[in-house]
Design an enzyme around this catalytic site. Structure first.
Site, PDB file in Angstrom:
ATOM      1  NE  ARG A  22      -2.443  -1.643   3.347  1.00 62.61           N
ATOM      2  CZ  ARG A  22      -2.588  -2.894   3.776  1.00 62.61           C
ATOM      3  NH1 ARG A  22      -3.308  -3.745   3.086  1.00 62.61           N
ATOM      4  NH2 ARG A  22      -2.028  -3.300   4.895  1.00 62.61           N
ATOM      5  CD  GLU A  29       0.578 -11.900  17.389  1.00 57.71           C
ATOM      6  OE1 GLU A  29       0.105 -11.421  16.332  1.00 57.71           O
ATOM      7  OE2 GLU A  29      -0.112 -12.290  18.336  1.00 57.71           O
TER       8      GLU A  29
HETATM    9  P1  AMP Z   1       4.126  -2.977  11.627  1.00 60.21           P
HETATM   10  O1  AMP Z   1       5.382  -3.568  11.051  1.00 60.21           O
HETATM   11  O2  AMP Z   1       3.626  -3.719  12.828  1.00 60.21           O
HETATM   12  O3  AMP Z   1       4.269  -1.483  11.887  1.00 60.21           O
HETATM   13  O4  AMP Z   1       2.976  -3.190  10.552  1.00 60.21           O
HETATM   14  C1  AMP Z   1       2.822  -2.321   9.524  1.00 60.21           C
HETATM   15  C2  AMP Z   1       2.290  -3.000   8.280  1.00 60.21           C
HETATM   16  O5  AMP Z   1       1.184  -3.858   8.568  1.00 60.21           O
HETATM   17  C3  AMP Z   1       1.788  -1.939   7.319  1.00 60.21           C
HETATM   18  O6  AMP Z   1       2.291  -2.253   6.022  1.00 60.21           O
HETATM   19  C4  AMP Z   1       0.291  -2.019   7.383  1.00 60.21           C
HETATM   20  O7  AMP Z   1      -0.243  -1.943   6.095  1.00 60.21           O
HETATM   21  C5  AMP Z   1      -0.038  -3.362   8.038  1.00 60.21           C
HETATM   22  N1  AMP Z   1      -0.997  -3.221   9.181  1.00 60.21           N
HETATM   23  C6  AMP Z   1      -0.730  -3.486  10.483  1.00 60.21           C
HETATM   24  N2  AMP Z   1      -1.799  -3.284  11.268  1.00 60.21           N
HETATM   25  C7  AMP Z   1      -2.796  -2.865  10.451  1.00 60.21           C
HETATM   26  C8  AMP Z   1      -4.160  -2.465  10.650  1.00 60.21           C
HETATM   27  N3  AMP Z   1      -4.738  -2.438  11.855  1.00 60.21           N
HETATM   28  N4  AMP Z   1      -4.882  -2.069   9.575  1.00 60.21           N
HETATM   29  C9  AMP Z   1      -4.302  -2.073   8.334  1.00 60.21           C
HETATM   30  N5  AMP Z   1      -3.042  -2.433   8.081  1.00 60.21           N
HETATM   31  C10 AMP Z   1      -2.279  -2.837   9.109  1.00 60.21           C
END
Ligand code: AMP
Length: 179
Positions: free
Chosen positions: A64, A101
């Site tokens: 995205r 996770e």
């Molecule tokens: P992180 O590495 O945990 O910061 O996760 C970020 C990635 O996971 C991004 O590319 C987001 O598109 C996706 N992501 C994580 N949580 C969500 C959520 N609640 N809604 C949409 N996309 C999410």
């Protein structure tokens, strides 16, 4: 961004409970993208913010981050670089692992993606749709530095502040919407 415009962008994002698994409130940005008013407000706002940053490239995170990053790069008149999940890029890559996770994931970038003709370090803005735990964007910003460029900021459309992902990033963070 003016309060009224920020509200238009916020209202355009749909929340899907329990996707892709129970307990996750998934922020669906497809309803922002197909809302011509909200998408235009957002890209105009980011163009205004970043036009004085002397950027050479926007790097977008798979998948995205590609959409927002490419639109912004075109408006700013700079190049766009995709940071992809492992195994998708055809040329020589550098990769970074990050923890999930359960287990780990890996992102990659082409080794020559941020070239500058005068040989100086390229200024790069990293962009993704959402900052959650920060694992993905921290790995992506490490990649930018490892291939010899300067990651000047990480930009997100939405930041889930309760997960404190910004603490994992050792570059400035800008989020349009903080929740
Ligand atoms: P992180 O590495 O945990 O910061 O996760 C970020 C990635 O996971 C991004 O590319 C987001 O598109 C996706 N992501 C994580 N949580 C969500 C959520 N609640 N809604 C949409 N996309 C999410």
């Amino acid at each position: 961004m003016e309060t009224e415009n920020l509200q238009i962008v916020k209202d355009s994002i749909r929340v899907i409970p329990d996707f892709p698994k129970p307990g996750i409130m998934f922020k669906d940005i497809t309803t922002l993208l197909n809302n011509k008013e909200a998408f235009k407000i957002l890209i105009s706002h980011l163009t205004k913010r970043y036009k004085s940053y002397n950027l050479d490239y926007i790097a977008g995170i798979d998948a995205r981050g590609f959409i927002f990053g490419a639109a912004l790069a075109s408006h700013l008149g700079v190049g766009f670089v995709p940071i992809r999940k492992k195994g998708k890029l055809p040329y020589t890559t550098v990769s970074e692992k990050y923890s999930l996770e359960y287990g780990f994931d890996e992102v990659e970038v082409h080794i020559d993606a941020f070239k500058k003709e005068d040989g100086t370090k390229a200024n790069v803005l990293l962009i993704d749709d959402l900052l959650a735990t920060g694992g993905t964007s921290a790995a992506a910003s490490r990649l930018i530095e490892r291939v010899g460029a300067n990651c000047v900021e990480s930009c997100f459309i939405i930041e889930l502040t309760f997960l404190e992902g910004a603490k994992k990033l050792n570059v400035p963070v800008y989020s349009v919407i903080k929740e």
